[in-house]
Design an enzyme around this catalytic site. Structure first.
Site, mmCIF file in Angstrom:
data_model
loop_
_atom_site.group_PDB
_atom_site.id
_atom_site.type_symbol
_atom_site.label_atom_id
_atom_site.label_comp_id
_atom_site.label_asym_id
_atom_site.label_seq_id
_atom_site.Cartn_x
_atom_site.Cartn_y
_atom_site.Cartn_z
ATOM 1 N N TYR A 173 33.201 45.078 50.393
ATOM 2 C CA TYR A 173 34.423 44.793 49.638
ATOM 3 C C TYR A 173 35.555 45.710 50.083
ATOM 4 C CZ TYR A 173 37.148 42.329 46.440
ATOM 5 O OH TYR A 173 38.150 41.546 45.953
ATOM 6 N N ARG A 198 47.411 35.517 47.443
ATOM 7 C CA ARG A 198 47.681 36.962 47.262
ATOM 8 C C ARG A 198 46.380 37.713 47.439
ATOM 9 N NH1 ARG A 198 46.513 40.444 42.950
ATOM 10 N NH2 ARG A 198 44.926 40.463 44.533
ATOM 11 N N LYS A 205 33.003 39.074 46.755
ATOM 12 C CA LYS A 205 32.827 39.268 45.304
ATOM 13 C C LYS A 205 31.474 38.731 44.844
ATOM 14 C CE LYS A 205 36.745 40.935 43.503
ATOM 15 N NZ LYS A 205 37.755 41.063 42.485
ATOM 16 N N GLU A 210 40.506 33.967 41.558
ATOM 17 C CA GLU A 210 40.572 35.192 42.358
ATOM 18 C C GLU A 210 41.719 35.157 43.360
ATOM 19 O OE1 GLU A 210 38.446 37.803 42.079
ATOM 20 O OE2 GLU A 210 39.538 38.813 43.680
ATOM 21 N N ASP A 211 42.569 36.150 43.291
ATOM 22 C CA ASP A 211 43.630 36.333 44.291
ATOM 23 C C ASP A 211 44.539 35.120 44.483
ATOM 24 O OD1 ASP A 211 42.839 38.921 44.516
ATOM 25 O OD2 ASP A 211 42.219 38.846 46.595
ATOM 26 N N ASP A 231 39.916 37.569 37.446
ATOM 27 C CA ASP A 231 39.535 38.961 37.642
ATOM 28 C C ASP A 231 40.747 39.860 37.885
ATOM 29 O OD1 ASP A 231 37.579 41.029 37.951
ATOM 30 O OD2 ASP A 231 38.128 41.033 40.065
ATOM 31 N N ASP A 232 41.753 39.339 38.572
ATOM 32 C CA ASP A 232 42.928 40.178 38.876
ATOM 33 C C ASP A 232 43.675 40.546 37.598
ATOM 34 O OD1 ASP A 232 42.628 39.863 41.785
ATOM 35 O OD2 ASP A 232 42.959 37.772 41.253
ATOM 36 N N ASN A 243 45.484 47.958 46.349
ATOM 37 C CA ASN A 243 44.494 47.830 47.424
ATOM 38 C C ASN A 243 45.108 47.153 48.636
ATOM 39 O OD1 ASN A 243 42.301 48.871 45.973
ATOM 40 N ND2 ASN A 243 41.958 46.920 44.972
HETATM 41 P P1 NAD Z 1 51.351 40.656 41.835
HETATM 42 O O1 NAD Z 1 51.910 40.051 43.058
HETATM 43 O O2 NAD Z 1 51.028 39.772 40.685
HETATM 44 O O3 NAD Z 1 52.366 41.776 41.283
HETATM 45 C C1 NAD Z 1 52.986 42.748 42.065
HETATM 46 C C2 NAD Z 1 54.124 43.355 41.260
HETATM 47 O O4 NAD Z 1 54.594 44.485 41.958
HETATM 48 C C3 NAD Z 1 55.311 42.439 41.028
HETATM 49 O O5 NAD Z 1 55.749 42.589 39.718
HETATM 50 C C4 NAD Z 1 56.372 42.994 41.984
HETATM 51 O O6 NAD Z 1 57.684 42.801 41.493
HETATM 52 C C5 NAD Z 1 56.016 44.463 41.972
HETATM 53 N N1 NAD Z 1 56.490 45.209 43.129
HETATM 54 C C6 NAD Z 1 56.329 44.923 44.424
HETATM 55 N N2 NAD Z 1 56.918 45.859 45.167
HETATM 56 C C7 NAD Z 1 57.442 46.761 44.328
HETATM 57 C C8 NAD Z 1 58.188 47.959 44.486
HETATM 58 N N3 NAD Z 1 58.480 48.421 45.682
HETATM 59 N N4 NAD Z 1 58.561 48.622 43.398
HETATM 60 C C9 NAD Z 1 58.261 48.154 42.187
HETATM 61 N N5 NAD Z 1 57.552 47.055 41.964
HETATM 62 C C10 NAD Z 1 57.160 46.356 43.030
HETATM 63 O O7 NAD Z 1 50.089 41.450 42.290
HETATM 64 P P2 NAD Z 1 48.894 42.033 41.369
HETATM 65 O O8 NAD Z 1 47.796 41.036 41.269
HETATM 66 O O9 NAD Z 1 49.454 42.540 40.110
HETATM 67 O O10 NAD Z 1 48.358 43.185 42.304
HETATM 68 C C11 NAD Z 1 49.171 44.293 42.635
HETATM 69 C C12 NAD Z 1 48.359 45.332 43.369
HETATM 70 O O11 NAD Z 1 47.317 45.784 42.528
HETATM 71 C C13 NAD Z 1 47.681 44.835 44.637
HETATM 72 O O12 NAD Z 1 47.812 45.802 45.652
HETATM 73 C C14 NAD Z 1 46.253 44.725 44.273
HETATM 74 O O13 NAD Z 1 45.403 45.006 45.358
HETATM 75 C C15 NAD Z 1 46.109 45.800 43.235
HETATM 76 N N6 NAD Z 1 44.985 45.526 42.345
HETATM 77 C C16 NAD Z 1 44.067 46.522 42.206
HETATM 78 C C17 NAD Z 1 42.978 46.322 41.418
HETATM 79 C C18 NAD Z 1 41.989 47.439 41.247
HETATM 80 O O14 NAD Z 1 41.920 48.310 42.011
HETATM 81 N N7 NAD Z 1 41.199 47.471 40.262
HETATM 82 C C19 NAD Z 1 42.797 45.102 40.796
HETATM 83 C C20 NAD Z 1 43.762 44.105 40.941
HETATM 84 C C21 NAD Z 1 44.868 44.337 41.715
#
Ligand code: NAD
Length: 554
Positions: free
Chosen positions: A104, A157, A175, A246-247, A269-270, A411
């Site tokens: 993963y 995404r 996953k 997912e994603d 999951d996200d 991530n």
């Molecule tokens: P998403 O696309 O739904 O949301 C991203 C958000 O970030 C949006 O609101 C966007 O406006 C904002 N953004 C982007 N660039 C920015 C900046 N420079 N400054 C401020 N805000 C900014 O994506 P998501 O599903 O919410 O995922 C976001 C991140 O979280 C990804 O990198 C994903 O890998 C990570 N994530 C981590 C875990 C975990 O570790 N447990 C789980 C899910 C998602």
């Protein structure tokens, strides 16, 4: 679930000879016994020495470690999975800290980017727009009739990497491997699916070797109709399955979850898994700081699926701790790409999911200004944008917090808002740090800090196992809160002493079992379980967990 599976392979259906060696579910390679070799036509097809599973594992581990880089290791593991499932899961399960970052995040991100060129054998179902009108028929092409766990993506995404179209298949595959390795969901119950609705990734569209449809993403009615047909087809063909969204890009993710969660046993999951793992980390951090959940002020960088999902679950947890909904929401603020999310923000109208967190306060444009204005106790990065927790911001957090909570959850590793080393260095070791992808321990002034990995893997396998074990009709937010509380309860004093707000990954199967029990308990409480309640829920679920061992085939 496990014993049912073995007895289901009747003697007449048992493949023989070469067909047996190429069946990954039954293949034992050099571990077939003398009796099996004679009875199943294997004599001569294998070298004479009979090895044990343990010996095979040691050999495979040596081969894995000799691979020069993580992507080669990923390829080695997927090839092993396609050859001998039992050995693959034994190896992954017994070396989970070493193999998880390969199966993963972060390696799976690289594997997705290169999925086209490392593509050896297809795994899972690719359903493209070309199959519209025939989705049920395509689902029936899968060789297993009794599918219970589906992970589906449309590749829009992928992690923090953006639109990878059909290359996103690496994520459902990875996953589902974790469902088996971490919670014992039988591998044959698992079905990875990629919905190929096109891609807006120009590089892929121009790539002559891209494996998916070379067209722009379907949107609006065309997308909605395709997804509606998919949901109906899953319900018809696999009525017992739990589906994990997912994603998906966030314009579709929230909608798909809300439209379908009562129609189809499913969760995202996200949104929900991330929320539970982050809230568990926050509850864990309170055990270090001695503070109360209801006193926290959280500032999120990124107002997408992950961020608003975490905030929604925080609200549920804070309400349980006595706050009103409005007070709980007021404790969550967001900075997105346009600055602080506030009521009447100039510019584009706010997306629907941000509105509950658009408070009546002055707009500021940057994270640094927002930190100054709000003085949060916790900073949670879910923006997918690296290096955004700067030295100035982290040092500021340490000025008004004895132990600032700094969660850099984006991530893969390359997208983390700051590194573990930075968080500890800039706070003189006072930060409570967790990240989405793993970081190595950091030694600072003679003390070693072990950062926790706020990885959804602590949550989704247990939630899935619990929901399947009790035959849940729906997966509710309360079940995710129960999962978060249970996970936080599994953090030992020894973990906290290391600065880690999550249990060691080596305990993941125990943790998943406890979560499964908590989720099933909640399902019984909410009258959403269809299976009769066993006398000993934990023992019943434990007995259903797949264990990678060889069984006598004759
Ligand atoms: P998403 O696309 O739904 O949301 C991203 C958000 O970030 C949006 O609101 C966007 O406006 C904002 N953004 C982007 N660039 C920015 C900046 N420079 N400054 C401020 N805000 C900014 O994506 P998501 O599903 O919410 O995922 C976001 C991140 O979280 C990804 O990198 C994903 O890998 C990570 N994530 C981590 C875990 C975990 O570790 N447990 C789980 C899910 C998602």
């Amino acid at each position: 679930m496990h014993s049912e599976k073995i007895s289901a392979i009747g003697a007449s259906a048992m493949p023989r000879g070469h067909a047996l060696l190429t069946n990954p579910a039954l293949n034992k390679g050099t571990a077939y016994t003398e009796r099996e070799r004679d009875a199943l036509g294997l004599r001569g097809l294998l070298p004479p020495r009979v090895f044990t599973l343990e010996e095979q594992k040691q050999r495979a581990l040596g081969n894995l470690r000799r691979k020069p880089n993580p992507l080669e290791k990923y390829i080695f593991l997927t090839t092993l999975q396609a050859r001998n499932e039992t050995l693959f899961y034994r190896l992954v399960q017994d070396n989970i800290e070493e193999t998880m970052p390969l199966v993963y995040t972060p390696t799976v991100g690289q594997a997705c980017i290169e999925y086209g060129s490392i593509f050896r054998r297809p795994r899972g179902l690719f359903i493209s727009l070309r199959e519209k009108g025939r989705i049920a028929e395509i689902l029936r092409h899968w060789p297993v009739a009794d599918v219970r766990m589906i992970v589906v993506t449309d590749g829009e995404r992928i992690l923090g990497l953006g639109d990878l179209g059909a290359l996103g298949m690496g994520i459902p595959v990875g996953k589902l491997s974790l469902y088996t390795a971490c919670a014992g969901v039988h591998p044959s119950y698992c079905l990875p699916i990629t919905l190929d609705v096109g891609t807006d990734n120009e590089t892929l569209l121009k790539d002559p070797f891209y494996i998916g449809l070379r067209q722009k993403r379907a949107r609006s009615a065309e997308y909605d109709e395709f997804l509606r047909e998919f949901v109906e087809a899953v319900k018809t063909v696999y009525p017992k399955a739990l589906l994990q969204w997912e994603d998906f890009g966030n314009t579709n993710a929230f909608r798909l979850l809300e439209e379908n969660r009562k129609k189809l046993l499913s969760f995202n999951d996200d949104i929900q898994g991330t929320a539970a793992v982050a809230i568990a980390g926050l509850i864990g951090s309170l055990r270090l700081t001695g503070q109360k959940l209801a006193d926290q002020r959280i500032l999120f960088l990124g107002a997408g699926e992950a961020g608003t999902g975490i905030a929604d679950l925080f609200v549920a947890a804070a309400q349980k701790a006595g706050l009103s909904e409005a007070d709980a929401r007021a404790r969550c603020c967001f900075v997105d790409s346009q600055g602080l999310v506030v009521k009447n923000r100039p510019g584009r109208p706010l997306a629907h999911h941000k509105i509950p967190y658009a408070h009546d306060r002055a707009f500021v444009a940057t994270l640094a200004e927002a930190v100054d204005a709000l003085k949060p106790t916790a900073l949670i990065g879910v923006s997918g944008t690296p290096r955004t927790f700067t030295e100035q911001i982290v040092r500021r957090m340490a000025e008004f917090n004895a132990n600032p909570v700094i969660f850099a959850l984006s991530n893969p590793t390359s997208k983390a808002e700051c590194t573990a080393e930075e968080a500890y260095k800039w706070t003189d070791g006072r930060a409570i740090f967790a990240s989405g992808s793993p970081f190595d321990p950091v030694t600072l002034n003679g003390k070693t800090y072990t950062p926790g990995q706020g990885n959804n893997v602590y949550i989704f396998p247990g939630v899935g196992l619990g929901a399947l074990a009790c035959g849940a009709r729906e997966v509710t937010d309360r079940m995710f809160l129960a999962a978060a509380e249970t996970l936080a309860g599994q953090v030992a004093k020894a973990d906290l002493d290391l600065g880690r707000v999550y249990p060691a990954l080596t305990k993941i199967r125990e943790v998943s079992l406890k979560i499964a029990v908590a989720v099933a308990e909640e399902a019984y409480r909410e009258n959403l379980a269809t299976a009769p309640r066993p006398a000993d829920l934990e023992a019943d679920i434990a007995a259903k967990m797949y264990e990678p061992v060889y069984h006598d085939l004759v």
